[in-house]
Write an enzyme that holds these catalytic residues in place. Structure first.
Site, short mmCIF file in Angstrom:
data_model
loop_
_atom_site.label_atom_id
_atom_site.label_comp_id
_atom_site.label_asym_id
_atom_site.label_seq_id
_atom_site.Cartn_x
_atom_site.Cartn_y
_atom_site.Cartn_z
N GLY A 184 -23.19 27.84 51.33
CA GLY A 184 -23.99 28.90 51.90
C GLY A 184 -23.42 30.26 51.54
O GLY A 184 -22.61 30.39 50.61
N HIS A 440 -37.92 55.63 36.31
CA HIS A 440 -37.42 54.98 35.09
C HIS A 440 -36.22 55.75 34.56
O HIS A 440 -36.25 56.98 34.52
CB HIS A 440 -38.54 54.96 34.04
CG HIS A 440 -38.11 54.40 32.73
ND1 HIS A 440 -37.98 53.05 32.51
CD2 HIS A 440 -37.77 55.01 31.56
CE1 HIS A 440 -37.59 52.85 31.25
NE2 HIS A 440 -37.47 54.02 30.67
#
Length: 463
Positions: A184, A440
């Site tokens: 986990g 961007h």
């Protein structure tokens, strides 16, 4: 003279849920006593969990970057791990954060009581302090006693060869080899740290995949990345026994395979700290050690609420914050909505990171949704190329309906899941997200690209 109340609210446990409740209640004009048995406020997350482990993970990232500097045209050499230096860095992050929290709590006029508390009835807590016993009265009690590492039947954590995450954070050397029992979040994060520090690591997970609660494709991506890093794992195989050897520990699996290592880290989850705090005597109902609550964190006793790892909700600090705030607001006469636990972001801070919000495709189908999904590979994302990371962003939506889940793998994707949280919790349609303009070059474009593709107008998508 010590103030023993009556306070409006008495909080037992100053971890994420408890201190968030105390802060919000004080902000709303309530008188609050906050009881904590540790010297430091902040509970597991701040002292033995989220914060120190993420400091270790950052040190691990720096180690990897120094090893790989040449591929970026930078001349650097990796000379090794100074464990004392790493621990000093980690401990400074923790201590300065604790100091800041302590000052904040003091500034809100909250009475902090250091000692071990237990319920002494529906409106009182008895606290064993260094000065003696104090009985603190309150109109309402909030329980936030947290959790502790669990083990398996017959497997004793001795703190030397067999250790918990608490011991792992205090190690004064890099182990040569480690077996990690449990794939986990805790097991995966320590595997990532120790591998970056140079250890030989093997994870043993009884279920078919690492991070078994995540989208299966995310788990497979992580497994591929770990394999490439030299982290070994045994999946779908249960632990049988462990015995100490001259060199460390020998672990035997149910299929007969044995693995020898210096240490065994037991990372099979955390259990609630509910014994010895007077729950049964006060009439508070429990189930498997957890305090039973309704959607507003109310227990079976009208004057007692419970939050955080003590109740059977996701064991995340930010869940504790939200539950503590909910209780404080409810007790102050406000009407906060119940928490949608599917809408809570989840992050594993390994290399690569795994982040998600919403539901998996398997859960969506179980709930009767007809779904459509898109996976955008980070290979098409320029910022991810710059960072040298691989991974993906997967978006699941209901056919002609909202986004149901976002699942990400890659370096730094934990920072992207905040946008995913807004998309899921505001029930956004893929076409609505597709209209948003992402800057961007950023990794956030991967989220935009996935939604563009899901809306039927892909841009930088092959095929």
């Amino acid at each position: 003279m010590a103030n023993n109340g009556p306070f409006d609210i008495v909080v037992l446990g100053a971890g994420s849920g408890g201190y968030a409740c105390a802060l919000r209640a004080a902000e709303l004009g309530r008188s609050v006593a906050l009881i904590e048995r540790d010297e430091s406020l902040g509970g597991t997350c701040l002292n033995r969990g989220c914060i120190p482990t993420k400091a270790l993970l950052h040190a691990a990232e720096v180690a990897d970057q120094s090893r790989e500097a040449a591929k970026f045209g930078v001349k650097a050499t990796f000379e090794g791990i100074d464990v004392a230096g790493v621990n000093a860095y980690k401990d400074k992050v923790v201590s300065t954060t604790v100091k800041g929290l302590t000052g904040l709590i003091k500034s809100r006029g909250i009475e902090v009581v250091h000692g071990t508390g237990r319920l002494a009835g529906p409106t009182a807590v008895e606290v064993e302090t260094a000065e003696g016993t104090r009985r603190i009265e309150g109109g309402h009690i909030v329980l936030g006693t947290g959790s502790a590492p669990k083990s398996l039947p017959g497997l004793d954590i001795d703190g030397e060869r067999v250790i918990s995450s608490d011991h792992a954070l205090r190690l004064e050397h890099v182990p040569g080899s480690v077996v990690i029992l449990g794939g986990g979040v805790i097991g995966v994060e320590f595997a990532s740290v120790w591998r970056s520090f140079g250890a030989d690591v093997t994870i043993v997970e009884a279920l078919p995949h690492l991070l078994p609660l995540e989208e299966e494709s995310s788990s497979k991506r992580l497994e591929r990345a770990f394999r490439k890093r030299g982290i070994r794992f045994e999946l779908g195989t249960r632990f049988q026994s462990a015995k100490t050897t001259q060199g460390g520990i020998s672990v035997t699996l149910e299929d007969g395979k044995t693995i020898d290592a210096e240490l065994l880290l037991v990372a099979v989850g955390r259990g609630p700290v509910s014994d010895g705090i007077g729950l049964a005597e006060a009439g508070v109902e429990t189930e498997r050690g957890y305090v039973k609550v309704d959607e507003y964190c109310r227990t079976s006793v009208p004057t007692i609420s419970a939050v955080g790892d003590l109740i059977p909700t996701p064991q995340l600090a930010h869940v504790g914050f939200a539950e503590g705030i909910l209780v404080a607001e409810r007790l102050s006469g406000l009407t906060p909505p119940p928490i949608d636990y599917d809408g809570v972001p989840r992050i594993t801070y390994s290399d690569p990171e795994v982040a998600s919000v919403g539901i998996t495709s398997a859960v969506a189908r179980e709930r009767g949704y007809e779904i459509k999904e898109v996976t955008y590979d980070l290979a098409g994302n320029p910022k991810s190329k710059i960072l040298g990371t691989q991974g993906e962003v997967k978006v699941i939506a209901a056919v002609d309906g909202p986004v149901l889940g976002l699942h990400m793998v890659g370096a730094r994707v934990g920072e992207l899941i905040a946008e995913g949280q807004l998309i899921y919790n505001w029930e956004a349609l893929p076409g609505e997200v597709a209209q948003l303009i992402h800057p961007h070059p950023t990794q956030s474009e991967a989220v935009g690209e996935a939604h563009l593709a899901l809306a039927g107008k892909p841009l930088h998508v092959h095929g």
